[in-house]
Scaffold this active site. Structure first.
Site, PDB file in Angstrom:
ATOM      1  N   LYS A   1       0.810  -1.218   0.000  1.00  0.00           N
ATOM      2  CA  LYS A   1       0.000   0.000   0.000  1.00  0.00           C
ATOM      3  C   LYS A   1       0.849   1.277   0.000  1.00  0.00           C
ATOM      4  CE  LYS A   1      -4.035  -2.123   2.127  1.00  0.00           C
ATOM      5  NZ  LYS A   1      -5.095  -2.020   3.133  1.00  0.00           N
TER       6      LYS A   1
ATOM      7  N   GLY B   1       0.921  -0.862   6.053  1.00  0.00           N
ATOM      8  CA  GLY B   1       0.371   0.113   5.129  1.00  0.00           C
ATOM      9  C   GLY B   1      -0.990   0.662   5.500  1.00  0.00           C
TER      10      GLY B   1
ATOM     11  N   ARG C   1       7.378  -4.075  15.927  1.00  0.00           N
ATOM     12  CA  ARG C   1       8.614  -4.826  16.212  1.00  0.00           C
ATOM     13  C   ARG C   1       9.834  -4.136  15.600  1.00  0.00           C
ATOM     14  NH1 ARG C   1       6.467 -10.488  14.044  1.00  0.00           N
ATOM     15  NH2 ARG C   1       5.483  -8.994  12.630  1.00  0.00           N
ATOM     16  N   THR C   2       9.683  -3.637  14.372  1.00  0.00           N
ATOM     17  CA  THR C   2      10.765  -2.877  13.744  1.00  0.00           C
ATOM     18  C   THR C   2      10.517  -1.401  14.030  1.00  0.00           C
ATOM     19  OG1 THR C   2      10.815  -4.508  11.961  1.00  0.00           O
ATOM     20  CG2 THR C   2      11.985  -2.439  11.566  1.00  0.00           C
TER      21      THR C   2
ATOM     22  N   VAL D   1      -7.819  -5.839  12.185  1.00  0.00           N
ATOM     23  CA  VAL D   1      -8.091  -5.524  10.779  1.00  0.00           C
ATOM     24  C   VAL D   1      -8.214  -6.794   9.943  1.00  0.00           C
ATOM     25  CG1 VAL D   1      -6.966  -3.260  10.869  1.00  0.00           C
ATOM     26  CG2 VAL D   1      -5.644  -5.258  10.129  1.00  0.00           C
TER      27      VAL D   1
END
Length: 266
Positions: free
Chosen positions: A65, A128, A150-151, A210
């Site tokens: 996205k 995204g 996490r990142t 989601v």
């Protein structure tokens, strides 16, 4: 016959073809909608097929996205605001990137009768769809938005767009949190687990995922055990698709019991 496509990686979980092909039939549109697994290097090929009119429209899902934005000639206000596009089409010879996730999320939350005004929100993930959720939450008057990924660099990139959000650790979620949103892809595989301290977060919260396929992720299952309100992403998925369909065909398709039942069977 017109041809439409949803692209992503993974893509098996997507029910977009089921929904759009149902609406084609209901509205007597001579078209077909398919899904295609692609790698990032293949995005340009898909856009070229739009330019050559081999394709008439494209939906974009995880993880492209944000990445697809650079291939657009023009972005709508929503896509520009979020740096994210999930609905692609040609208009006056230009490739347009639009974002229907903002409206999809807002319409879904409102359909549950839940009011996020002055609520504190924790979002797990920085994929995204997250900028779209943040824009929708702000429009609905959310008080404070906390983010974990996490990142860390991915979370920081989102903070560059929305400077007032706060990046936190998932083990230090404030007690004042009202809504917990899984906006990551963790849960698409039935074995996926989100390591949260559900007991520490407390009860009487609203957990939203989601992900819509599977219908109940481990994230929602754990939250439900403690008596929390839980909802999956099915309605967001339906509403964002509804908006895409309207853009491509200038028709507002019916969202009725048939649609709900169609997706419940999958």
């Amino acid at each position: 016959m017109k041809k439409y496509l949803v692209i992503g990686n993974p893509i098996d979980h997507s029910l977009s073809p089921v929904l759009h092909n149902h609406w084609f039939k209901e509205n007597k549109i001579n078209a077909i909608y398919e899904k295609k697994l692609i790698i990032e290097d293949e995005i340009e090929k898909v856009i070229l097929k739009l330019r050559s009119k081999e394709l008439n429209g494209v939906n974009v899902t995880v993880p492209y996205k944000n990445k697809i934005v650079s291939f657009m000639d023009n972005l709508t206000k929503e896509a520009s605001e979020t740096k994210s596009a999930n609905t692609i089409y040609m208009e006056n010879g230009k490739i347009i990137g639009h974002n229907t996730d903002i409206a999809g999320f807002e319409l879904a939350i409102r359909s549950y009768g839940y009011d996020v005004k002055k609520k504190n929100i924790f979002i797990f993930g920085a994929g995204g769809v997250v900028p779209s959720i943040i824009v929708a939450l702000k429009r609905m008057g959310a008080l404070k938005i906390f983010l974990y990924n996490r990142t860390i660099s991915k979370a920081e990139n989102i903070k560059k767009i929305f400077k007032d959000i706060e990046i936190i650790d998932k083990d230090n979620i404030p007690e004042s949190i009202d809504v917990i949103i899984n906006a990551s892809s963790l849960g698409i595989n039935k074995s996926d687990k989100i390591e949260l301290n559900y007991n520490k977060i407390g009860k009487n919260k609203f957990y939203y995922d989601v992900i819509y396929n599977p219908a109940e992720t481990n994230f929602l299952r754990e939250a439900k055990k403690l008596g929390n309100k839980v909802e999956n992403g099915k309605k967001m998925f339906i509403y964002q698709a509804h908006q895409s369909f309207a853009i491509w065909h200038n028709i507002l398709p019916k969202i009725d019991e048939k649609v709900e039942n169609l997706l419940n069977k999958k």
